[in-house]
Design a protein around this motif. Structure first.
Motif, PDB file in Angstrom:
ATOM      1  N   ASN A 412       0.857  -1.190   0.000  1.00 17.45           N
ATOM      2  CA  ASN A 412       0.000   0.000   0.000  1.00 17.45           C
ATOM      3  C   ASN A 412       0.891   1.238   0.000  1.00 17.45           C
ATOM      4  OD1 ASN A 412      -1.854   2.013   0.343  1.00 17.45           O
ATOM      5  ND2 ASN A 412      -2.946   1.023   2.032  1.00 17.45           N
ATOM      6  N   THR A 426     -10.284  -1.152  -4.596  1.00 14.82           N
ATOM      7  CA  THR A 426     -10.221  -2.484  -3.981  1.00 14.82           C
ATOM      8  C   THR A 426     -11.494  -3.297  -4.186  1.00 14.82           C
ATOM      9  OG1 THR A 426     -10.975  -1.559  -1.863  1.00 14.82           O
ATOM     10  CG2 THR A 426      -8.604  -1.700  -2.215  1.00 14.82           C
ATOM     11  N   GLN A 434     -10.183 -13.399   2.912  1.00 11.89           N
ATOM     12  CA  GLN A 434      -9.124 -12.563   3.466  1.00 11.89           C
ATOM     13  C   GLN A 434      -7.800 -13.317   3.604  1.00 11.89           C
ATOM     14  OE1 GLN A 434      -8.674  -8.937   4.945  1.00 11.89           O
ATOM     15  NE2 GLN A 434      -6.902 -10.026   4.120  1.00 11.89           N
ATOM     16  N   TYR A 437      -5.304 -12.896   0.573  1.00 13.08           N
ATOM     17  CA  TYR A 437      -4.642 -11.664   0.137  1.00 13.08           C
ATOM     18  C   TYR A 437      -4.283 -10.802   1.337  1.00 13.08           C
ATOM     19  CZ  TYR A 437      -8.993  -9.047   0.976  1.00 13.08           C
ATOM     20  OH  TYR A 437     -10.085  -8.464   1.555  1.00 13.08           O
ATOM     21  N   MET A 438      -3.344  -9.857   1.096  1.00 14.03           N
ATOM     22  CA  MET A 438      -2.962  -8.921   2.146  1.00 14.03           C
ATOM     23  C   MET A 438      -2.388  -7.649   1.518  1.00 14.03           C
ATOM     24  SD  MET A 438      -0.372  -9.348   5.414  1.00 14.03           S
ATOM     25  CE  MET A 438       1.123  -9.461   4.436  1.00 14.03           C
ATOM     26  N   PHE A 439      -2.853  -6.485   2.012  1.00 12.28           N
ATOM     27  CA  PHE A 439      -2.237  -5.210   1.722  1.00 12.28           C
ATOM     28  C   PHE A 439      -1.211  -4.959   2.832  1.00 12.28           C
ATOM     29  CE2 PHE A 439      -6.231  -5.139  -0.443  1.00 12.28           C
ATOM     30  CZ  PHE A 439      -6.008  -4.413  -1.606  1.00 12.28           C
ATOM     31  N   TYR A 457      -2.394 -14.021   4.995  1.00 12.67           N
ATOM     32  CA  TYR A 457      -2.744 -12.809   5.734  1.00 12.67           C
ATOM     33  C   TYR A 457      -2.060 -12.818   7.092  1.00 12.67           C
ATOM     34  CZ  TYR A 457      -5.609  -9.709   8.645  1.00 12.67           C
ATOM     35  OH  TYR A 457      -6.030  -8.742   9.519  1.00 12.67           O
ATOM     36  N   GLN A 463      -6.003  -4.017   7.747  1.00 11.24           N
ATOM     37  CA  GLN A 463      -6.323  -3.950   6.327  1.00 11.24           C
ATOM     38  C   GLN A 463      -7.172  -2.730   5.941  1.00 11.24           C
ATOM     39  OE1 GLN A 463      -5.001  -6.621   3.909  1.00 11.24           O
ATOM     40  NE2 GLN A 463      -3.775  -6.061   5.683  1.00 11.24           N
ATOM     41  N   VAL A 465      -9.972  -2.452   4.220  1.00 15.22           N
ATOM     42  CA  VAL A 465     -10.354  -2.520   2.811  1.00 15.22           C
ATOM     43  C   VAL A 465     -11.834  -2.165   2.684  1.00 15.22           C
ATOM     44  CG1 VAL A 465     -10.505  -4.000   0.777  1.00 15.22           C
ATOM     45  CG2 VAL A 465      -8.606  -4.269   2.365  1.00 15.22           C
ATOM     46  N   GLY A 478      -6.043   3.669   3.871  1.00 14.83           N
ATOM     47  CA  GLY A 478      -5.549   2.492   4.585  1.00 14.83           C
ATOM     48  C   GLY A 478      -5.215   2.896   6.004  1.00 14.83           C
TER      49      GLY A 478
END
Length: 500
Positions: A412, A426, A434, A437-439, A457, A463, A465, A478
């Motif tokens: 991010n 997003t 969840q 994926y991971m930001f 994750y 997150q 999101v 974020g």
């Protein structure tokens, strides 16, 4: 005469003229600072709607399409073929005695019933003889607010070399011959389990000549020739190891690369490069240009350590580097990657993908190609939020190829870098689990994930999101974001334009 696609004189400079209005920043690559969780309130007392609408109108459709897409303006519309000849005042006949050179991209091969099928791709071109003074003039086009004479001597050399790579003349209708040798210098525990092939040395002709843009891209079948001590290539259904062969192009001392013979099952990471593996600031035109054309490539924080750990701990991990950077400037990328990160195959943007819409579609096309080539492998996708194509393509791959996407990791950039003014969307992640994926904010956030086990994750990384547009101006860039109202006109254009 070369029939490569040409553009009106000066058309390829348009994005650079737009970028030239950006305020100057420090003249060295800046590593992203740690986020400040304080002062996160966004001020909303600025009404810029009418002003922004007039700005977009004055910019014109071509410019606003770049702004809206989030595509880096300085990586668009490089001159090629006849446009290069015209800008340099030369003709194809002037290049008759000039050596032919080849950009040969590191390849991947899949196992079929007939044997190993290797994808060979790259570009054939000639390098005009350009004087240093002329290269300086051309380089200054890319150096917004900076003159090449103000750079350090190493930076001047880098800028001239990069400019020379852009001003090449692609060669059409050239027949390409490739020599394969089993002499790869494999680095222990730093190449994802790659081993030097024990057979497979041979010479093969590509089935088609180069395109009008000088490109070649074809799958060809390798013969299982005998190597030293009677050894052969191992069958893909009989090994989990990734075998490597070096590839040398006939008639060029620069057309060298490596082919990776990847088994049908296992893990492949598809990694973007800019702002995930190196400091680029691709969302900040002035800094992005300096970091790409003049400064030495710099790793982003401790990301090399993360990749080295994955290479050493995940068995037979296939690394594939995919960037939509144009072919002309790919050599520096490859050199940086293979000095800093594990060995792996490579994809870049062919020259026939040159405008914004084509640039936004090439990543998905290249992703589809490798997913379809390896339907039984699991893929890890990693990039950053500043690329609008990534934000749509990565979650779409999880839906188009159920069971093949193991993890999606997205840095991010907006959450920690105040110069990233592009919003990101997003919404594609709404129906994705969840744990898939991971930001993330820093490379160390990736230490808490289990790629092989499918738990992607790290619960310690917040997150936030929203499944919609996020970023500065939306109040939802974020978690752990420091906010202020130091927007440039570009950020205003982006935010309001996308909300119209």
């Amino acid at each position: 005469m070369d029939r490569t696609h040409s553009r009106p004189a000066g058309a390829w400079l348009l994005p650079l003229l737009l970028a030239s209005t950006v305020t100057a920043l420090p003249s060295h690559p800046m590593i992203t600072p740690a986020p400040d969780p304080q002062n996160r309130i966004v001020k909303r007392d600025f009404d810029a709607a009418s002003y922004v609408h007039s700005l977009i109108t004055s910019l014109g459709s071509d410019v606003s399409s770049y702004v809206a897409s989030g595509v880096p303006q300085f990586f668009q519309d490089f001159p090629s073929g006849s446009a290069v000849e015209s800008s340099l005042g030369i003709h194809s006949s002037d290049l008759a005695a000039t050596p032919t050179q080849v950009l040969n991209l590191p390849a991947y091969a899949n196992w079929t019933e007939q044997g190993w099928n290797v994808r060979i791709h790259g570009n054939v071109y000639k390098q005009p003889n350009i004087s240093e003074s002329r290269l300086n003039d051309l380089a200054n086009v890319f150096l917004i607010g900076t003159d090449i004479k103000d750079l350090t001597l190493p930076e001047q050399t880098q800028a001239r070399n990069m400019t020379a790579e852009i001003f090449v003349v692609q060669q059409r209708d050239v027949n390409v011959t490739m020599n394969f040798e089993n002499d790869v210098d494999v680095r222990p525990d730093a190449s994802g389990g790659v081993i030097n092939a024990q057979g497979g040395a041979q010479t093969l002709d590509l089935p088609y000549p180069t395109t009008d843009e000088g490109d070649f891209d074809a799958f060809i079948l390798l013969q299982n020739t005998t190597g030293r001590n009677g050894s052969h290539l191992m069958a893909g259904n009989a090994t989990s190891s990734i075998q490597a062969l070096n590839m040398y192009t006939n008639g060029s001392n620069m057309g060298n690369a490596t082919a990776y013979l990847v088994p049908p099952e296992g893990f492949t990471i598809i990694s973007d490069i800019d702002d995930i593996l190196r400091v680029t600031k691709i969302y900040d035109p002035k800094e992005g240009l300096l970091n790409s054309f003049a400064r030495a490539f710099t790793p982003w924080m401790n990301m090399p350590e993360i990749y080295a750990n994955w290479s050493a701990t995940i068995p037979n991990f296939h690394f594939h580097y995919l960037t939509t950077t144009p072919e002309q400037v790919t050599r520096n990328y490859m050199d940086f990657i293979f000095k800093t990160y594990p060995l792996g195959s490579f994809d870049t943007r062919p020259l026939n993908f040159s405008d914004v819409s084509a640039t936004l579609s090439i990543r998905k096309a290249l992703l589809d190609k490798i997913f379809q080539t390896f339907p039984r492998r699991k893929f890890i996708l990693i990039a950053d939020t500043s690329n609008s194509d990534v934000m749509s393509d990565y979650p779409q791959m999880a839906k188009d190829y159920p069971g093949q996407v193991q993890c999606i990791f997205l840095r991010n950039t907006t959450a920690t870098d105040s110069s990233d003014l592009f919003p990101y969307n997003t919404k594609g992640f709404k129906d994705i689990d969840q744990k898939q994926y991971m930001f993330f904010i820093t490379p160390d956030d990736l230490r808490g994930v289990d790629i092989v086990g499918g738990n992607c994750y790290n619960p310690a990384v917040v997150q936030n999101v929203t499944y919609g547009y996020q970023g500065r101006g939306f109040g939802n860039a974020g978690s752990l974001v420091r906010w202020d109202w130091s927007w440039s006109w570009l950020s205003v254009v982006v935010a309001i334009y996308l909300s119209l």
